[in-house]
Write an enzyme that holds these catalytic residues in place. Sequence first.
Site, PDB file in Angstrom:
ATOM      1  N   HIS A  35       0.830  -1.215   0.000  1.00  0.00           N
ATOM      2  CA  HIS A  35       0.000   0.000   0.000  1.00  0.00           C
ATOM      3  C   HIS A  35       0.855   1.253   0.000  1.00  0.00           C
ATOM      4  O   HIS A  35       0.413   2.313  -0.427  1.00  0.00           O
ATOM      5  CB  HIS A  35      -0.896   0.046   1.244  1.00  0.00           C
ATOM      6  CG  HIS A  35      -1.662  -1.196   1.475  1.00  0.00           C
ATOM      7  ND1 HIS A  35      -2.621  -1.647   0.598  1.00  0.00           N
ATOM      8  CD2 HIS A  35      -1.611  -2.112   2.484  1.00  0.00           C
ATOM      9  CE1 HIS A  35      -3.145  -2.770   1.070  1.00  0.00           C
ATOM     10  NE2 HIS A  35      -2.540  -3.082   2.195  1.00  0.00           N
ATOM     11  N   HIS A  72       2.166   8.872   0.691  1.00  0.00           N
ATOM     12  CA  HIS A  72       1.100   8.751  -0.309  1.00  0.00           C
ATOM     13  C   HIS A  72       1.524   9.645  -1.467  1.00  0.00           C
ATOM     14  O   HIS A  72       2.056  10.742  -1.229  1.00  0.00           O
ATOM     15  CB  HIS A  72      -0.249   9.229   0.267  1.00  0.00           C
ATOM     16  CG  HIS A  72      -0.644   8.516   1.519  1.00  0.00           C
ATOM     17  ND1 HIS A  72      -1.454   7.400   1.524  1.00  0.00           N
ATOM     18  CD2 HIS A  72      -0.311   8.742   2.828  1.00  0.00           C
ATOM     19  CE1 HIS A  72      -1.626   6.986   2.770  1.00  0.00           C
ATOM     20  NE2 HIS A  72      -0.929   7.776   3.589  1.00  0.00           N
ATOM     21  N   GLU A 113      -3.048  13.407   0.404  1.00  0.00           N
ATOM     22  CA  GLU A 113      -4.369  13.014   0.915  1.00  0.00           C
ATOM     23  C   GLU A 113      -5.131  14.252   1.383  1.00  0.00           C
ATOM     24  O   GLU A 113      -6.259  14.497   0.944  1.00  0.00           O
ATOM     25  CB  GLU A 113      -4.205  11.988   2.038  1.00  0.00           C
ATOM     26  CG  GLU A 113      -3.569  10.690   1.529  1.00  0.00           C
ATOM     27  CD  GLU A 113      -3.959   9.476   2.336  1.00  0.00           C
ATOM     28  OE1 GLU A 113      -3.721   9.472   3.556  1.00  0.00           O
ATOM     29  OE2 GLU A 113      -4.513   8.531   1.743  1.00  0.00           O
ATOM     30  N   THR A 146      -6.594   4.432   5.672  1.00  0.00           N
ATOM     31  CA  THR A 146      -6.685   3.126   5.021  1.00  0.00           C
ATOM     32  C   THR A 146      -7.594   2.249   5.867  1.00  0.00           C
ATOM     33  O   THR A 146      -7.768   2.512   7.071  1.00  0.00           O
ATOM     34  CB  THR A 146      -5.304   2.427   4.959  1.00  0.00           C
ATOM     35  OG1 THR A 146      -4.829   2.281   6.303  1.00  0.00           O
ATOM     36  CG2 THR A 146      -4.319   3.215   4.131  1.00  0.00           C
TER      37      THR A 146
HETATM   38  N1  LIG Z   1      -2.573   7.258   6.456  1.00  0.00           N
HETATM   39  S1  LIG Z   1      -2.499   6.512   7.853  1.00  0.00           S
HETATM   40  O1  LIG Z   1      -3.841   6.435   8.419  1.00  0.00           O
HETATM   41  O2  LIG Z   1      -1.536   7.188   8.699  1.00  0.00           O
HETATM   42  C1  LIG Z   1      -1.901   4.888   7.592  1.00  0.00           C
HETATM   43  C2  LIG Z   1      -1.712   4.375   6.325  1.00  0.00           C
HETATM   44  F1  LIG Z   1      -2.033   5.064   5.218  1.00  0.00           F
HETATM   45  C3  LIG Z   1      -1.154   3.118   6.145  1.00  0.00           C
HETATM   46  F2  LIG Z   1      -0.988   2.636   4.883  1.00  0.00           F
HETATM   47  C4  LIG Z   1      -0.795   2.344   7.213  1.00  0.00           C
HETATM   48  S2  LIG Z   1      -0.025   0.802   6.928  1.00  0.00           S
HETATM   49  O3  LIG Z   1       1.165   1.112   6.162  1.00  0.00           O
HETATM   50  O4  LIG Z   1       0.202   0.139   8.159  1.00  0.00           O
HETATM   51  C5  LIG Z   1      -1.031  -0.209   5.905  1.00  0.00           C
HETATM   52  C6  LIG Z   1      -2.418  -0.353   6.387  1.00  0.00           C
HETATM   53  O5  LIG Z   1      -2.640  -0.129   7.705  1.00  0.00           O
HETATM   54  C7  LIG Z   1      -1.029   2.819   8.519  1.00  0.00           C
HETATM   55  N2  LIG Z   1      -0.691   1.972   9.551  1.00  0.00           N
HETATM   56  C8  LIG Z   1      -0.875   2.220  10.948  1.00  0.00           C
HETATM   57  C9  LIG Z   1      -2.308   2.058  11.376  1.00  0.00           C
HETATM   58  C10 LIG Z   1      -2.706   0.596  11.284  1.00  0.00           C
HETATM   59  C11 LIG Z   1      -1.900  -0.225  12.264  1.00  0.00           C
HETATM   60  C12 LIG Z   1      -0.465   0.135  12.318  1.00  0.00           C
HETATM   61  C13 LIG Z   1       0.461  -0.692  12.968  1.00  0.00           C
HETATM   62  C14 LIG Z   1       1.818  -0.365  13.018  1.00  0.00           C
HETATM   63  C15 LIG Z   1       2.262   0.802  12.387  1.00  0.00           C
HETATM   64  C16 LIG Z   1       1.370   1.622  11.727  1.00  0.00           C
HETATM   65  C17 LIG Z   1       0.028   1.308  11.736  1.00  0.00           C
HETATM   66  C18 LIG Z   1      -1.562   4.103   8.685  1.00  0.00           C
HETATM   67  F3  LIG Z   1      -1.740   4.608   9.919  1.00  0.00           F
HETATM   68 ZN   LIG Z   2      -0.873   7.779   5.601  1.00  0.00          ZN
END
Ligand SMILES: NS(=O)(=O)c1c(F)c(F)c(S(=O)(=O)CCO)c(N[C@H]2CCCc3ccccc32)c1F
Ligand SMILES: [Zn+2]
Length: 263
Positions: free
Chosen positions: A66, A93, A104, A199
């Site tokens: 992603h 992104h 975003e 996401t």
């Molecule tokens: N835009 S955003 O909302 O900031 C955002 C993303 F866009 C994004 F792609 C990710 S991801 O790469 O983990 C892929 C899908 O969760 C995250 N992950 C976070 C939240 C989910 C759990 C987790 C666990 C350990 C480290 C980071 C994260 C994310 F927070």
């Molecule tokens: Zn993000």
Amino acid sequence: GAKWTYDGPQGQDHWSERYPYCGGALQSPIDFESDLLRFDPTLRPIEVQNYKLSPNEQLTLGNNGHSVQLSLSPMMSISSLHNRYTAAQLHFHWGSASRPAGSEHTVNNKQYAAELHVVHYNSDKYPNISTAVDKSDGLAVLGVLVEVGMFNPAFEHILKFINGIKYRDQKVKVPGFNIRALLPTRLDEYYRYDGSLTTPPCYPSVLWTVFRNPITISRKQFLTLATALYSSNAQDSAPMPLNNNYRKTQPVDSRLILVSFKE
Ligand SMILES: NS(=O)(=O)c1c(F)c(F)c(S(=O)(=O)CCO)c(N[C@H]2CCCc3ccccc32)c1F
Ligand SMILES: [Zn+2]
């Protein structure tokens, strides 16, 4: 991660079919439209701790299908909020080579080339990010808008390793560097609102801080980011380029968008 994409049959218009929060309230990102902004004199400059990592520190740079994500040291934190928020990872992104517009958050509907997110969790209340991720006071994300302009030396600490993570689930170890250099100079001017993960599962658990001032990367640096990665595995017969990995802006509804700056 689970099977969701930004476009097509598992694309963002279908996320709520499998992830109900994605169709709920307090969703991110949003457009920062001038008429909706309210100056809040209580918003203090953001203070970060230990963002200057030693090159002896090893971080994991990965392609999770992603985004490109960098694991961060648990010594890193935001110290200026009511609770301490400890860093977990950063990711980006972006748009595509043909359309360098992939941020975003937008400002009066202006979409920037890319956006950096530094994800932190409330370590005063929760033992790790997995526990914090679905709590209303669980996460704090720093957002940095990225535009094409001057070359950015800090960005090279990530870009120079990007050909090692071209395909989904590939990871490489990279030396630590000064993560503060990826943030804008001024940490006192920012947008602030209550929002969500952008996401799936879209939990409404994020205190968003998006800095007013963008950072720049060169056109060549942007093209490297926008063309180097695939969302598919190395062995997949049909490689899927990883780009345009941004969620569309969501309804603000009755939310307040606070700003730490006037005019
Ligand atoms: N835009 S955003 O909302 O900031 C955002 C993303 F866009 C994004 F792609 C990710 S991801 O790469 O983990 C892929 C899908 O969760 C995250 N992950 C976070 C939240 C989910 C759990 C987790 C666990 C350990 C480290 C980071 C994260 C994310 F927070
Ligand atoms: Zn993000």
